[in-house]
Scaffold this motif. Structure first.
Motif, short mmCIF file in Angstrom:
data_model
loop_
_atom_site.label_atom_id
_atom_site.label_comp_id
_atom_site.label_asym_id
_atom_site.label_seq_id
_atom_site.Cartn_x
_atom_site.Cartn_y
_atom_site.Cartn_z
N ILE A 1 0.97 -1.06 -0.41
CA ILE A 1 0.10 -0.07 -0.06
C ILE A 1 1.04 1.15 0.14
O ILE A 1 0.50 2.36 0.15
CB ILE A 1 -1.74 0.01 1.56
CG1 ILE A 1 -2.19 0.54 1.36
CG2 ILE A 1 -0.10 0.22 2.21
CD1 ILE A 1 -2.87 0.52 -0.05
N PRO B 175 2.37 4.03 4.14
CA PRO B 175 1.47 4.66 4.58
C PRO B 175 1.72 5.69 6.11
O PRO B 175 0.86 6.65 5.09
CB PRO B 175 -0.12 3.93 4.88
CG PRO B 175 0.67 2.34 5.36
CD PRO B 175 1.67 2.56 4.23
N CYS C 22 -4.79 -3.55 3.97
CA CYS C 22 -4.95 -2.95 2.55
C CYS C 22 -6.32 -2.01 2.80
O CYS C 22 -5.76 -0.20 2.31
CB CYS C 22 -4.62 -3.09 1.44
SG CYS C 22 -3.22 -4.12 1.13
N TRP D 173 -6.18 0.62 5.18
CA TRP D 173 -5.12 1.53 4.76
C TRP D 173 -5.85 2.58 4.35
O TRP D 173 -5.52 4.15 4.01
CB TRP D 173 -3.64 1.71 4.76
CG TRP D 173 -3.23 0.98 5.60
CD1 TRP D 173 -2.07 -0.23 5.58
CD2 TRP D 173 -2.59 1.37 7.01
NE1 TRP D 173 -1.65 -0.48 6.58
CE2 TRP D 173 -1.39 0.69 7.96
CE3 TRP D 173 -2.61 2.83 7.05
CZ2 TRP D 173 -1.03 1.18 9.08
CZ3 TRP D 173 -1.98 3.32 8.82
CH2 TRP D 173 -0.86 2.21 9.04
N LEU D 174 -6.78 2.22 3.39
CA LEU D 174 -7.47 3.82 1.77
C LEU D 174 -8.16 4.28 2.87
O LEU D 174 -8.47 5.30 2.34
CB LEU D 174 -8.04 2.83 1.00
CG LEU D 174 -8.97 3.64 0.22
CD1 LEU D 174 -8.49 4.68 -0.87
CD2 LEU D 174 -9.29 2.23 -0.75
N ARG E 206 -3.31 4.47 -3.16
CA ARG E 206 -4.38 3.11 -2.83
C ARG E 206 -5.32 3.32 -3.29
O ARG E 206 -5.60 1.74 -3.05
CB ARG E 206 -4.49 4.30 -1.61
CG ARG E 206 -3.41 4.38 -0.45
CD ARG E 206 -3.28 4.99 0.68
NE ARG E 206 -2.22 5.85 1.15
CZ ARG E 206 -1.75 6.38 2.23
NH1 ARG E 206 -2.98 7.17 2.81
NH2 ARG E 206 -0.92 7.07 2.59
#
Length: 297
Positions: free
Chosen positions: A174, A177, A211, A214-215, A255
Motif C-alpha cells: 500500500i 502509509p 490494505c 489503510w485506504l 491506494r
C-alpha cells in the motif's frame, strides 16, 4: 557527544557505542518506546536498553551498526518485522495501547463529496478488532530500519502498540502509509518479502483487508504531528498538500489503484476504489509514485 539528525519529537546523540535519545514533551510516547524495546529485546530486532531516566524522558541505547541496504532490502525488512511482531502475545494485553480499528465514516463522506457511487461497498467496511497481540512498531518506515549481514533491525518505536502485524507487512503493497516517502515495491520483490514474513511466522493469510484499512484511514495522509483529530479526508476534497515525496491526493490515488485490484476478495470495495480512482484522476493532477527507496538508514 555528537548530536544526530532526528525528527521534531526527539533529540538524539551518539556517544561511542551508545545512543542517547530524549523524547520531547510526550511522556506517553517515551513510555511506549521503552516498554516496546524491553518486550522485543529477546528478538534481537531492536537496540538493547542500557539506562532509562523517566524524569527527563531519556533512554540510553545500544548503538546498532548499519550497513548500506541492498536492492532486495524488503525481504530482510519483512523477515525482521515478522520477528518483531512475534515478540508478544495475549499474555501482554494491556502493557501497550491497542491498535485502533479504523472508522470508515470519513472515507464514505469523501466518496459522497466527490459524487462517486458507493454501491454496497459498506458491507466490506465493517471492520473489527482482529484479536491479535503482535508487537507493532507503529511507524516501520525507511529510516527507522537498519541493516547488517544479520538482516534488519528497527529503531524509533515511539508509536508501538499491540495489534495485527499484517497491517505493517502491507506497507510493501500500500506504499508505506505512515511514512514520508511513498514507494511502490516491484511485484517480484514484494512477493518474496511477503513469503519470507509468513515463513518466519509459520502461517499465511490474505493481505487485502489490511490494505483496505489503510485506504480509509485519513491519518495516513499526514505526518504524526498532524494526526490531531481533524478529518483529513474531508480536507483533501478542497486542498492538497505535500508530505515529502508526494501529496495527500497522490497517496489516495495510489491506494485506490491498489485496492481496485482486489476483485476476488473484496469485489465491492474493488469496484468502489476503481470508480473513485477514475473520478480523482479526472479532477486532480496525477502524482507519480517512485519505485526506488529514497530514505536511508
Amino acid at each position: 557527544m555528537e548530536l544526530l539528525e532526528s525528527g521534531r519529537r526527539s533529540r538524539v546523540w551518539a556517544d561511542g557505542d551508545r545512543i542517547v535519545k530524549q523524547v520531547i514533551g510526550d511522556q506517553a510516547a517515551f513510555e511506549r518506546e521503552v516498554t516496546a524495546l524491553k518486550l522485543a529485546e529477546h528478538t534481537g530486532m531492536v537496540p538493547r536498553v542500557l539506562d532509562v531516566d523517566r524524569d527527563t524522558r531519556t533512554v540510553v541505547l545500544e548503538r546498532l551498526r548499519s550497513d548500506p541496504f541492498t536492492e532486495d532490502w524488503v525481504v530482510d525488512y519483512a523477515r525482521g518485522l515478522a520477528r518483531l511482531h512475534s515478540a508478544t502475545g495475549p499474555e501482554h494485553a494491556g502493557v501497550l495501547p491497542r491498535q485502533e480499528v479504523p472508522d470508515p465514516a470519513p472515507f464514505l463522506r469523501l466518496v459522497r463529496a466527490l459524487d462517486v457511487e458507493i454501491g454496497d461497498a459498506e458491507d466490506e467496511l465493517a471492520f473489527e478488532d482482529t484479536g491479535k497481540f503482535d508487537l507493532l512498531h507503529g511507524d516501520p518506515c525507511p529510516g527507522n530500519d537498519m541493516y547488517t549481514e544479520r538482516g534488519a533491525r528497527f529503531v524509533d518505536l515511539e508509536g508501538a502498540m499491540l495489534g495485527d502485524g499484517l497491517t505493517e507487512l502491507v506497507y510493501l503493497r500500500i506504499g508505506f502509509p505512515t511514512c514520508a516517502t511513498v514507494t511502490e515495491t516491484p511485484r517480484e520483490l514484494r512477493e518474496a518479502a511477503e513469503q519470507a514474513y509468513f515463513e518466519e511466522r509459520g502461517y499465511t493469510a490474505g493481505l487485502e483487508e489490511a490494505c483496505v484499512r489503510w485506504l480509509v484511514d485519513g491519518n495516513a495522509l499526514v505526518q504524526r504531528s498532524d494526526r490531531d483529530g481533524r478529518d483529513h479526508l474531508a480536507r483533501v476534497v478542497d486542498e492538497d498538500w505535500f508530505w515529502y515525496s508526494t501529496t495527500a491526493r497522490g497517496r489516495l490515488l495510489y491506494r485506490t489503484r491498489v485496492v481496485a485490484t482486489f476483485t476476488e476478495t473484496h469485489p465491492k470495495m474493488s469496484a468502489l476504489a476503481r470508480r473513485l480512482h477514475e473520478r480523482m484522476s479526472a479532477i486532480w493532477e496525477p502524482q507519480p509514485i517512485g519505485t526506488v527507496r529514497t530514505h536511508v538508514s
